[in-house]
Enzyme design. Structure first.
Site, PDB file in Angstrom:
ATOM      1  N   SER A  13     108.545 -31.902 138.509  1.00  0.00           N
ATOM      2  CA  SER A  13     108.177 -31.728 139.905  1.00  0.00           C
ATOM      3  C   SER A  13     107.377 -32.954 140.324  1.00  0.00           C
ATOM      4  O   SER A  13     107.420 -33.975 139.654  1.00  0.00           O
ATOM      5  CB  SER A  13     107.395 -30.427 140.081  1.00  0.00           C
ATOM      6  OG  SER A  13     107.255 -30.122 141.442  1.00  0.00           O
ATOM      7  N   TYR A  39     102.775 -23.878 136.989  1.00  0.00           N
ATOM      8  CA  TYR A  39     103.995 -24.656 137.216  1.00  0.00           C
ATOM      9  C   TYR A  39     103.746 -26.134 136.967  1.00  0.00           C
ATOM     10  O   TYR A  39     104.508 -26.806 136.260  1.00  0.00           O
ATOM     11  CB  TYR A  39     104.458 -24.405 138.649  1.00  0.00           C
ATOM     12  CG  TYR A  39     105.699 -25.142 139.078  1.00  0.00           C
ATOM     13  CD1 TYR A  39     106.948 -24.781 138.586  1.00  0.00           C
ATOM     14  CD2 TYR A  39     105.629 -26.167 140.014  1.00  0.00           C
ATOM     15  CE1 TYR A  39     108.096 -25.429 139.008  1.00  0.00           C
ATOM     16  CE2 TYR A  39     106.775 -26.822 140.442  1.00  0.00           C
ATOM     17  CZ  TYR A  39     107.998 -26.456 139.937  1.00  0.00           C
ATOM     18  OH  TYR A  39     109.133 -27.105 140.357  1.00  0.00           O
ATOM     19  N   THR A  59     121.425 -25.273 133.426  1.00  0.00           N
ATOM     20  CA  THR A  59     120.562 -24.093 133.420  1.00  0.00           C
ATOM     21  C   THR A  59     120.025 -23.827 134.828  1.00  0.00           C
ATOM     22  O   THR A  59     120.018 -24.702 135.687  1.00  0.00           O
ATOM     23  CB  THR A  59     119.396 -24.267 132.438  1.00  0.00           C
ATOM     24  OG1 THR A  59     118.528 -25.322 132.893  1.00  0.00           O
ATOM     25  CG2 THR A  59     119.909 -24.597 131.035  1.00  0.00           C
ATOM     26  N   GLY A  60     119.587 -22.605 135.040  1.00  0.00           N
ATOM     27  CA  GLY A  60     119.021 -22.246 136.336  1.00  0.00           C
ATOM     28  C   GLY A  60     120.041 -22.179 137.453  1.00  0.00           C
ATOM     29  O   GLY A  60     119.732 -22.510 138.600  1.00  0.00           O
ATOM     30  N   SER A 118     121.459 -19.634 139.261  1.00  0.00           N
ATOM     31  CA  SER A 118     121.449 -18.212 139.601  1.00  0.00           C
ATOM     32  C   SER A 118     121.521 -17.937 141.092  1.00  0.00           C
ATOM     33  O   SER A 118     121.949 -16.850 141.495  1.00  0.00           O
ATOM     34  CB  SER A 118     120.195 -17.540 139.029  1.00  0.00           C
ATOM     35  OG  SER A 118     119.028 -18.131 139.563  1.00  0.00           O
ATOM     36  N   ILE A 144     119.460 -25.677 143.477  1.00  0.00           N
ATOM     37  CA  ILE A 144     119.871 -26.979 142.962  1.00  0.00           C
ATOM     38  C   ILE A 144     120.903 -26.811 141.844  1.00  0.00           C
ATOM     39  O   ILE A 144     121.874 -27.575 141.765  1.00  0.00           O
ATOM     40  CB  ILE A 144     118.646 -27.775 142.479  1.00  0.00           C
ATOM     41  CG1 ILE A 144     117.773 -28.178 143.673  1.00  0.00           C
ATOM     42  CG2 ILE A 144     119.071 -29.014 141.693  1.00  0.00           C
ATOM     43  CD1 ILE A 144     116.474 -28.852 143.282  1.00  0.00           C
TER      44      ILE A 144
END
Length: 270
Positions: free
Chosen positions: A168, A181, A25-26, A28, A33
Site C-alpha cells: 500500500s 493493515y 489471489t484476492g 473475490s 483489482i
C-alpha cells in the site's frame, strides 16, 4: 482449443501469455483489482488459478460479492481461459501450500504469482490489539511469503517466472488510522528486495506494486471526495490501472526489472 488474444478496453493485445498459468489471489469481488487482473490475463491468453475468500468481505463495510468468484471465472472462461477456482483462508498457515498444490495438480505448472489478496482492517495506536495484528500479519505478510516459497519450489526453470506482490502507500506517507493493515503491508514491501535477490539467479523476478487509492467500492462519499481532490488527474485509480502494470511486470518485456516497488497512483498527493 485454439487460443487467440483478445484486446480489452485497457489494451492488452500487445501481451501474449498463451501457454502460461498464473495464480491470482484476492479475486473475490467483481469490482476489485484481482478481478481486473484476471480479466486482462485471460484476454491475453493466460490460464488462471483464482483464489478468493469471501467471508473476509462479508465482515467489511463494503460487504460480500456472493456471486463474484464464479462470475469472474465465467468471464475469463468466456475469453478461452482454463480457470481453477480455490476458496482458501490465508489465516490458515497451511493454506498457501494447499493452494499451490491444487494449482499444480490442475495445470501441471504455475508460471507466476500475483499476490493481490489483503486483509484490510482499521485501527489506531489506541485501538489495536494483538489478535488483529497477528491476523493481519498472517494473511498479508506470512501468506505472501509462503506462497512465494511454494511457487519457487514447483518452478522448473522455464522462462517467464514471475512474482508480483502488492503493498500500500505506507512508505509514501502516514496512514495512522489503519495500523494493522499498514504494518503488514509494509512487511510485504520490505520482503521484496530480499526475495528478488534470492530468486533472480533462477530467472524469477519479484516486484511489488503500490496501486494507490483504487475505486473498488470501499470508500464512503467523504472519503471518495477527499481522495479525488488529491488526484492531479481528477479521478481515482481504476482496477485496470493496476492490472496494466501487473501484466507488463509478468511479461517478457519486464525481465530486467527486479526487486522494485513501483508506485502507480496517478500522482496522488497526500
Amino acid at each position: 482449443m485454439t487460443r487467440t488474444t483478445t484486446p480489452t478496453a485497457a489494451g492488452t493485445a500487445s501481451f501474449d501469455f498463451r501457454g502460461r498459468v498464473y495464480l491470482v489471489t484476492g479475486a473475490s469481488r467483481r469490482v476489485g483489482i484481482g478481478a481486473g487482473i484476471a480479466r486482462q490475463l485471460a484476454a491475453a491468453g493466460a490460464d488462471l488459478v483464482l483464489q478468493s475468500w469471501s467471508p473476509h468481505d462479508a465482515g467489511q463495510p463494503w460487504g460480500e460479492d456472493s456471486e463474484g468468484p464464479a462470475s469472474i471465472a465465467a468471464e475469463c472462461e468466456a475469453m478461452g481461459a482454463t480457470v481453477t477456482q480455490i476458496a482458501a483462508d490465508f489465516a490458515d498457515p497451511l493454506a498457501p501450500a494447499q493452494v499451490m498444490q491444487q494449482a499444480v495438480s490442475a495445470h501441471g505448472h504455475v508460471d507466476g504469482v500475483v499476490a493481490n489478496h489483503a486483509r484490510g482492517m482499521a485501527g489506531t495506536l489506541e485501538t489495536i490489539d494483538a489478535a488483529e495484528l497477528d491476523l493481519s500479519f498472517a494473511v498479508n505478510a506470512r501468506a505472501t511469503a509462503l506462497l512465494v516459497k511454494e511457487f519457487a519450489a514447483q518452478h522448473d526453470g522455464r522462462p517467464g517466472g514471475r512474482v508480483v506482490l502488492f503493498t500500500s502507500g505506507q512508505h509514501r506517507g502516514g496512514m495512522p488510522a489503519e495500523l494493522p493493515y499498514v504494518l503488514s503491508k509494509g512487511a510485504i514491501q520490505q520482503m521484496t528486495a530480499s526475495l528478488a535477490a534470492h530468486l533472480a539467479p533462477r530467472l524469477i523476478t519479484v516486484n511489488c506494486v503500490n496501486p494507490g487509492p483504487t475505486d473498488t467500492g470501499w470508500a464512503d462519499e467523504a472519503g471518495e471526495r477527499w481522495v479525488r481532490e488529491r488526484m492531479p488527474q481528477g479521478r481515482w485509480g481504476r482496477p485496470d490501472d493496476a492490472a496494466n502494470l501487473v501484466l507488463w511486470l509478468l511479461s517478457d518485456q519486464a525481465q530486467w526489472v527486479c526487486g522494485q516497488t513501483i508506485d502507480s497512483e496517478g500522482g496522488f498527493s497526500r
